[in-house]
Design a protein around this motif. Sequence first.
Motif, mmCIF file in Angstrom:
data_model
loop_
_atom_site.group_PDB
_atom_site.id
_atom_site.type_symbol
_atom_site.label_atom_id
_atom_site.label_comp_id
_atom_site.label_asym_id
_atom_site.label_seq_id
_atom_site.Cartn_x
_atom_site.Cartn_y
_atom_site.Cartn_z
ATOM 1 N N GLN A 121 0.873 -1.021 -0.110
ATOM 2 C CA GLN A 121 0.031 -0.016 0.134
ATOM 3 C C GLN A 121 0.707 1.377 -0.155
ATOM 4 O O GLN A 121 0.655 2.242 -0.666
ATOM 5 N N GLN A 122 1.824 1.369 0.847
ATOM 6 C CA GLN A 122 2.830 2.420 0.865
ATOM 7 C C GLN A 122 3.623 2.691 -0.531
ATOM 8 O O GLN A 122 3.636 3.755 -1.137
ATOM 9 N N GLN A 125 0.950 4.089 -2.756
ATOM 10 C CA GLN A 125 0.635 5.364 -2.573
ATOM 11 C C GLN A 125 1.922 6.648 -2.954
ATOM 12 O O GLN A 125 1.816 7.331 -3.577
ATOM 13 N N GLN A 129 1.680 9.071 -5.808
ATOM 14 C CA GLN A 129 2.420 10.584 -5.443
ATOM 15 C C GLN A 129 3.322 10.805 -6.671
ATOM 16 O O GLN A 129 3.407 12.095 -7.135
#
Length: 141
Positions: A121-122, A125, A129
Amino acid sequence: MNKKTVLKAAGIFVAGLAGGIGLMMSSDAYKAINDALGNSTSNTIWQQNLAGQGALKQVQQQQAQVGKLVQDAETLKKQSDQAAQKKADEAAKKNEEAASAQQQQQEQMQQQMQQMIQQIQQMLQQMQQSQNETIKALTKA
Protein backbone atom coordinates in the motif's frame (compact mmCIF):
# COMPACT_ATOMS: atom_id res chain seq x y z
CA MET A 1 -38.62 -112.89 73.64
CA ASN A 2 -37.07 -113.68 76.85
CA LYS A 3 -33.90 -112.44 78.33
CA LYS A 4 -31.92 -115.64 77.68
CA THR A 5 -32.63 -115.61 73.96
CA VAL A 6 -31.64 -111.98 73.58
CA LEU A 7 -28.40 -112.48 75.52
CA LYS A 8 -27.62 -115.63 73.56
CA ALA A 9 -28.19 -113.86 70.20
CA ALA A 10 -26.09 -110.86 71.30
CA GLY A 11 -23.28 -113.18 72.44
CA ILE A 12 -23.30 -115.07 69.14
CA PHE A 13 -23.29 -111.77 67.24
CA VAL A 14 -20.35 -110.40 69.25
CA ALA A 15 -18.44 -113.70 68.91
CA GLY A 16 -19.06 -113.77 65.16
CA LEU A 17 -17.98 -110.17 64.82
CA ALA A 18 -14.78 -110.79 66.81
CA GLY A 19 -14.05 -113.94 64.80
CA GLY A 20 -14.64 -112.14 61.51
CA ILE A 21 -12.37 -109.29 62.51
CA GLY A 22 -9.73 -111.76 63.62
CA LEU A 23 -9.93 -113.61 60.31
CA MET A 24 -9.75 -110.42 58.26
CA MET A 25 -6.75 -109.17 60.20
CA SER A 26 -4.82 -112.27 59.21
CA SER A 27 -3.32 -111.70 55.74
CA ASP A 28 -3.46 -115.38 54.85
CA ALA A 29 -7.09 -115.75 55.90
CA TYR A 30 -8.05 -112.53 54.06
CA LYS A 31 -6.28 -113.76 50.93
CA ALA A 32 -7.99 -117.16 51.09
CA ILE A 33 -11.45 -115.60 51.55
CA ASN A 34 -10.75 -113.04 48.84
CA ASP A 35 -9.70 -115.79 46.38
CA ALA A 36 -12.69 -117.94 47.34
CA LEU A 37 -15.11 -115.10 46.65
CA GLY A 38 -13.41 -114.14 43.38
CA ASN A 39 -11.70 -110.95 44.50
CA SER A 40 -15.06 -109.42 45.34
CA THR A 41 -13.97 -108.30 48.77
CA SER A 42 -11.55 -105.71 47.48
CA ASN A 43 -12.28 -102.36 48.94
CA THR A 44 -13.04 -100.60 45.68
CA ILE A 45 -15.30 -98.04 47.32
CA TRP A 46 -12.49 -96.87 49.54
CA GLN A 47 -10.05 -96.85 46.62
CA GLN A 48 -12.52 -94.82 44.60
CA ASN A 49 -12.99 -92.51 47.57
CA LEU A 50 -9.22 -92.01 47.81
CA ALA A 51 -9.05 -91.33 44.08
CA GLY A 52 -11.98 -88.92 44.46
CA GLN A 53 -10.24 -87.13 47.30
CA GLY A 54 -7.08 -86.82 45.20
CA ALA A 55 -9.11 -85.44 42.32
CA LEU A 56 -10.88 -83.07 44.71
CA LYS A 57 -7.51 -81.78 45.95
CA GLN A 58 -6.36 -81.26 42.36
CA VAL A 59 -9.57 -79.40 41.54
CA GLN A 60 -9.17 -77.21 44.62
CA GLN A 61 -5.57 -76.46 43.65
CA GLN A 62 -6.67 -75.63 40.12
CA GLN A 63 -9.43 -73.38 41.48
CA ALA A 64 -6.86 -71.58 43.62
CA GLN A 65 -4.60 -71.18 40.59
CA VAL A 66 -7.51 -69.92 38.48
CA GLY A 67 -8.45 -67.47 41.22
CA LYS A 68 -4.87 -66.20 41.32
CA LEU A 69 -4.81 -65.92 37.53
CA VAL A 70 -8.06 -63.95 37.61
CA GLN A 71 -6.61 -61.57 40.20
CA ASP A 72 -3.43 -61.22 38.15
CA ALA A 73 -5.50 -60.55 35.03
CA GLU A 74 -7.52 -57.88 36.85
CA THR A 75 -4.31 -56.26 38.08
CA LEU A 76 -2.86 -56.31 34.57
CA LYS A 77 -6.08 -54.85 33.16
CA LYS A 78 -5.97 -52.01 35.67
CA GLN A 79 -2.33 -51.34 34.85
CA SER A 80 -3.08 -51.50 31.13
CA ASP A 81 -6.02 -49.11 31.53
CA GLN A 82 -3.84 -46.71 33.51
CA ALA A 83 -1.08 -46.88 30.90
CA ALA A 84 -3.59 -46.34 28.09
CA GLN A 85 -5.10 -43.36 29.91
CA LYS A 86 -1.65 -41.91 30.52
CA LYS A 87 -0.75 -42.39 26.86
CA ALA A 88 -4.03 -40.79 25.78
CA ASP A 89 -3.39 -37.85 28.10
CA GLU A 90 0.13 -37.45 26.72
CA ALA A 91 -1.19 -37.63 23.14
CA ALA A 92 -3.87 -35.03 23.95
CA LYS A 93 -1.21 -32.78 25.48
CA LYS A 94 1.01 -33.18 22.42
CA ASN A 95 -1.95 -32.44 20.16
CA GLU A 96 -2.71 -29.31 22.16
CA GLU A 97 0.92 -28.24 21.95
CA ALA A 98 0.99 -28.93 18.20
CA ALA A 99 -2.27 -27.02 17.73
CA SER A 100 -0.90 -24.13 19.78
CA ALA A 101 2.32 -24.10 17.74
CA GLN A 102 0.32 -24.22 14.50
CA GLN A 103 -1.88 -21.39 15.68
CA GLN A 104 1.20 -19.33 16.53
CA GLN A 105 2.61 -20.00 13.07
CA GLN A 106 -0.65 -18.92 11.47
CA GLU A 107 -0.69 -15.74 13.53
CA GLN A 108 2.89 -14.98 12.51
CA MET A 109 2.03 -15.59 8.85
CA GLN A 110 -0.98 -13.28 9.15
CA GLN A 111 1.20 -10.59 10.71
CA GLN A 112 3.78 -10.98 7.94
CA MET A 113 1.05 -10.81 5.27
CA GLN A 114 -0.39 -7.68 6.88
CA GLN A 115 3.06 -6.12 6.92
CA MET A 116 3.53 -7.03 3.26
CA ILE A 117 0.12 -5.56 2.40
CA GLN A 118 1.03 -2.35 4.25
CA GLN A 119 4.33 -2.17 2.37
CA ILE A 120 2.53 -2.70 -0.95
CA GLN A 121 0.00 0.00 0.00
CA GLN A 122 2.83 2.38 0.86
CA MET A 123 4.57 1.61 -2.45
CA LEU A 124 1.30 2.21 -4.33
CA GLN A 125 0.81 5.51 -2.51
CA GLN A 126 4.37 6.51 -3.37
CA MET A 127 3.78 5.55 -7.01
CA GLN A 128 0.57 7.58 -7.05
CA GLN A 129 2.36 10.56 -5.56
CA SER A 130 5.13 10.17 -8.09
CA GLN A 131 2.62 9.96 -10.95
CA ASN A 132 0.75 12.98 -9.60
CA GLU A 133 4.00 14.93 -9.37
CA THR A 134 4.96 13.82 -12.88
CA ILE A 135 1.56 14.86 -14.21
CA LYS A 136 1.83 18.23 -12.42
CA ALA A 137 5.28 18.75 -13.81
CA LEU A 138 4.13 17.87 -17.32
CA THR A 139 1.09 20.08 -17.11
CA LYS A 140 3.19 23.04 -15.94
CA ALA A 141 5.66 22.69 -18.69
